[in-house]
Design a protein around this motif. Structure first.
Motif, short mmCIF file in Angstrom:
data_model
loop_
_atom_site.label_atom_id
_atom_site.label_comp_id
_atom_site.label_asym_id
_atom_site.label_seq_id
_atom_site.Cartn_x
_atom_site.Cartn_y
_atom_site.Cartn_z
N LYS A 29 -3.77 2.51 10.64
CA LYS A 29 -2.59 2.99 9.93
C LYS A 29 -1.37 2.16 10.32
O LYS A 29 -1.22 1.74 11.47
CB LYS A 29 -2.34 4.47 10.25
CG LYS A 29 -3.33 5.42 9.61
CD LYS A 29 -3.04 6.86 10.01
CE LYS A 29 -4.03 7.83 9.38
NZ LYS A 29 -3.82 9.23 9.86
N LYS B 84 4.86 2.13 9.65
CA LYS B 84 5.69 2.88 8.72
C LYS B 84 5.05 4.22 8.36
O LYS B 84 5.72 5.26 8.37
CB LYS B 84 5.93 2.06 7.45
CG LYS B 84 6.85 2.74 6.44
CD LYS B 84 7.10 1.82 5.24
CE LYS B 84 8.05 2.48 4.24
NZ LYS B 84 8.32 1.58 3.09
N SER B 85 3.76 4.20 8.03
CA SER B 85 3.09 5.44 7.62
C SER B 85 3.06 6.45 8.76
O SER B 85 3.16 7.65 8.54
CB SER B 85 1.68 5.15 7.13
OG SER B 85 0.85 4.69 8.19
N ARG B 86 2.94 5.98 9.98
CA ARG B 86 2.91 6.89 11.14
C ARG B 86 4.27 7.56 11.34
O ARG B 86 4.35 8.77 11.59
CB ARG B 86 2.53 6.13 12.41
CG ARG B 86 1.14 5.53 12.39
CD ARG B 86 0.84 4.81 13.70
NE ARG B 86 -0.33 3.95 13.60
CZ ARG B 86 -0.82 3.23 14.59
NH1 ARG B 86 -0.23 3.28 15.78
NH2 ARG B 86 -1.89 2.48 14.42
N ALA C 98 4.84 10.09 8.60
CA ALA C 98 3.98 11.26 8.81
C ALA C 98 4.52 12.17 9.90
O ALA C 98 4.30 13.39 9.88
CB ALA C 98 2.57 10.81 9.16
#
Length: 729
Positions: free
Chosen positions: A223, A226-228, A231
């Motif tokens: 992952k 940015k996505s972490r 989230a």
């Protein structure tokens, strides 16, 4: 009045290294535009006294007269300051410093005429100031200088200082003077150390550790940064948090699946902006050239040595990880010295960490610019020093995963995981590590009919259509929903796959479940209350009626369970093989599921215990599920109807530890849970943290309710030919 926060008096401190850094940073700052006094201020010369005489006040007990002389001098020097406040402070000093009033006046005036014209930003005074010097520092403070006054509490004159309330006094557990040879300080070196401390403070707390799972470990590692962040509810950009994963996968399961899984994981980085740092052979000690590149490291003190080692670190193009690596190196080496008391051990580890960091990042040769969180993959047998290195890199903002099929490595990995930072997942089988897979293993030969069936199976049961095979998924992760009271009735009989939060990822399914306490009775209507309870009963419901029993006498001896965990990590294989395992007759997948939930319960923080008491209690009571509960759990298909646990509590007795642990484990296993409490009394809260469940409070509390006869409905509606023909699933 000037800001008292800009006149600080230090009489103690809590951390020697931090306080030494504060003094050195202040000393470096005053070299640019400030004053340093390491001993009492020098007496005025004859020439200075003669110069001051021209501005002497006619009356020393008259602040206005003092101000007239002071204003004349300030005008001649073109100095702007609050002469009225300064004159009042001078007049107060003259009255407070004993019989020699005229002498006090001339001393202070000479000091002001000597030091005030330079408009110093900061003054550092280390030592016990006299009363006259305290007034001088205060007057310079009024004139705009920041004062850092370090007396270690030895300034007996401070109690007679009339302006002490205008000074911020700071203390701590320690008050031994910090030895600093200010006269022989290497300003260039101290400037670098100051910059290093400032960078460490700037980036402190940015690295956070995310939590993964055995089933989702490889998907989590790829992952993006940015996505972490998104989230986690954050905003992605410069200076945002760095959520990293740090995990170990020890042992293996089915060999062909394991081999192909590792190969696919490594190859997945080819299309990503994430850098993969792959380590398969042991990290050797620094060679002659690498040792020479480190240069001479002073060893006159451990602190000096760790500072010098930290300053060696520079990852070109990545100032953030440079600062993180420098501060992390110091923290870990200082902790190692506290543990061992051996400077040579600390030096050896320090040189290895710096050298291995450069080897892995190629930091000496190339400009390192990571577009995303880089990943370190270490495969094979590992040494204690290399585990130390992996912990170091995790704290520096790298994803770190350690993989080996050799379970002989498990004990050391657990033993050296003292702070629990590394998530350790163990698989049932073991073998020698060998080489990392470099080609896929062909699975067993399939017939044409079998392949056709699998293709159809893939199309139907890939999750996109919401259709699943019976017991398709071996692993589950509970996701407890935050709902309104009304939503409970709407969701209660919905299958898992139709609820918000249901998700399939590889072999892992996220099960959205309900965990709520219903306090009180809506409108005080007992009839509606019990009708609601009856409506909540399903064939897969475990119903518990809380009894008003006294707590058992004495404490249980839980010492038998201490051998099944280390550093809060349960040895699942050992527990499964133990004669204490009451679930040994169950299929391995059910045993593994339950025991992994033991570990999840220990890590969750939901149970209000800690240490040995937490671990032993979870294992002891977790092994106490009755056969009816185990049968329901074995029938639980994670994509379909969710089993229920309903407690009815109309008595005054609070929940026992056993009841609380069973309830938390049922929640983590995916059960829907309701605790009906018409009295509104405390029950769950005895040992369960309020973060674990939702509480819905009604408008009335009833204290004398009797529980009617309640019957769990049978599953007869699916019996018979048509029932079986049209049964769901």
């Amino acid at each position: 009045m000037a800001d008292k926060n800009l006149f600080k008096r230090y009489i103690g401190y809590d951390n020697t290294d931090v306080f030494r850094g504060l003094l050195l940073d202040s000393y470096i700052a005053v070299q640019k535009n400030g004053l340093f006094f390491g001993e009492n201020l020098p007496l005025a010369s004859t020439a200075e006294i003669s110069a001051a005489a021209a501005y002497t006040a006619a009356q020393l007990d008259d602040a206005d007269a003092i101000q007239q002389g002071l204003d004349t001098w300030l005008a001649s020097q073109k100095i702007k300051c609050d002469s009225g406040a300064v004159s009042k402070a001078l007049a107060e000093a003259i009255q407070s410093c004993g019989d020699g009033q005229r002498n006090t006046y001339f001393v202070l005036l000479c000091w002001l005429m000597k030091y005030l014209p330079q408009k110093h930003d900061k003054i550092l005074y280390v030592g016990a100031a006299t009363l006259r010097e305290l007034y001088f520092l205060y007057i310079m403070h009024l004139a705009g200088s920041e004062i850092i006054y370090t007396s270690y509490g030895e300034d007996t004159d401070f109690e007679q200082f009339t302006k002490k309330d205008d000074v911020t006094t700071l203390g701590g557990a320690l008050n031994t003077p910090v030895e600093i040879d200010f006269e022989n300080i290497d300003l260039s070196l101290e400037g670098q150390l100051s910059d290093m401390r400032a960078a460490a403070q700037k980036y402190d707390g940015l690295v956070t550790r995310g939590t993964t799972s055995a089933a989702g470990i490889f998907e989590d590692f790829i992952k993006t940064h940015k996505s972490r962040v998104i989230a986690n509810g954050g905003v992605y950009g410069d200076g945002c948090e760095i959520p990293v994963y740090f995990a170990a996968l020890i042992g293996y399961d089915e060999e062909a699946v394991y081999t192909n899984m590792l190969l696919k994981f490594k190859e997945s980085f080819a299309g990503l902006k994430k850098q993969l740092i792959f380590i398969e052979t042991s990290l050797s000690n620094p060679d002659v050239d690498e040792t020479k590149a480190l240069g001479s490291i002073p060893r006159n003190s451990t602190e000096t040595m760790t500072d010098a080692l930290a300053l060696l670190i520079k990852l070109n193009g990545d100032p953030l990880r440079t600062a993180l690596a420098q501060s992390t190196l110091k923290q870990m080496l200082n902790a190692l010295f506290e543990e061992t008391g051996n400077q040579t051990v600390v030096m050896n580890y320090g040189t290895k960490l710096v050298t291995w960091l450069y080897r892995c990042t190629q930091g000496r040769k190339y400009s390192v610019q990571y577009e995303d969180i880089p990943t370190i993959l270490y495969y094979g047998d590992i040494s204690q020093a290399e585990l130390f290195f992996l912990h170091f890199m995790s704290r520096c903002g790298f994803d770190v995963i350690y993989i080996t099929p050799n379970k002989n490595m498990l004990d050391m990995a657990v033993d050296k995981n003292t702070d629990g930072r590394m998530q350790i997942f163990q698989l049932p089988q073991t073998k020698e590590s060998g080489k990392y897979p470099d080609k896929p293993v062909k699975m067993s030969m399939a017939t044409v009919a079998y392949n056709a069936e699998r293709e159809l199976d893939t199309m139907l049961y890939n999750g996109d259509a919401g259709i699943f095979r019976d017991f398709q998924f071996p692993n589950s992760q509970a996701v407890t929903l935050k709902t309104t009271y009304e939503e409970i009735g709407i969701l209660w009989k919905h299958e898992s796959k139709f609820r918000t939060g249901f998700e399939v990822s590889g072999n892992l399914v996220s099960v959205p479940n309900i965990f709520a306490k219903i306090s009180g009775v809506r409108r005080g209507d007992e009839g509606d209350y019990w009708n609601e309870v009856r409506d909540r009963l399903t064939p897969e419901t475990v119903l518990r009626i809380k009894e008003d029993k006294p707590a058992p006498d004495g404490e249980l001896d839980l010492s038998a369970y201490r051998s099944f965990y280390r550093n809060s990590q349960i040895d699942i294989a050992k527990l499964k093989a133990s004669p204490l395992n009451r679930y040994s007759y169950l299929p391995d997948r059910i045993q593994d599921l339950i025991f992994y939930k033991f570990q999840e319960a220990a890590d969750s923080g939901f149970i209000k215990l800690s240490g040995d008491e937490l671990m032993c209690s979870i294992i002891h009571y977790g092994l106490g599920f009755d056969k009816n509960m185990l049968k329901i759990l074995q029938r639980f298909d994670f994509t379909k109807q969710i089993p229920k646990l309903i407690y009815i509590d109309v008595v005054e007795a609070t929940f026992t530890l056993e009841e609380c642990i069973h309830t938390v484990l049922c929640n983590l296993l995916g059960f829907d849970i309701l605790v009906y409490t018409p009295t509104g009394y405390k029950n769950l809260e005895t040992f369960v943290d309020s973060r674990a469940f939702e509480e819905h409070t009604m408008d009335e509390f009833l204290y004398t309710m009797e529980v009617p006869k309640l019957k769990i409905p049978s599953d007869d509606k699916n019996s018979g030919f048509f029932g079986r023909l049209f049964r769901k699933g």
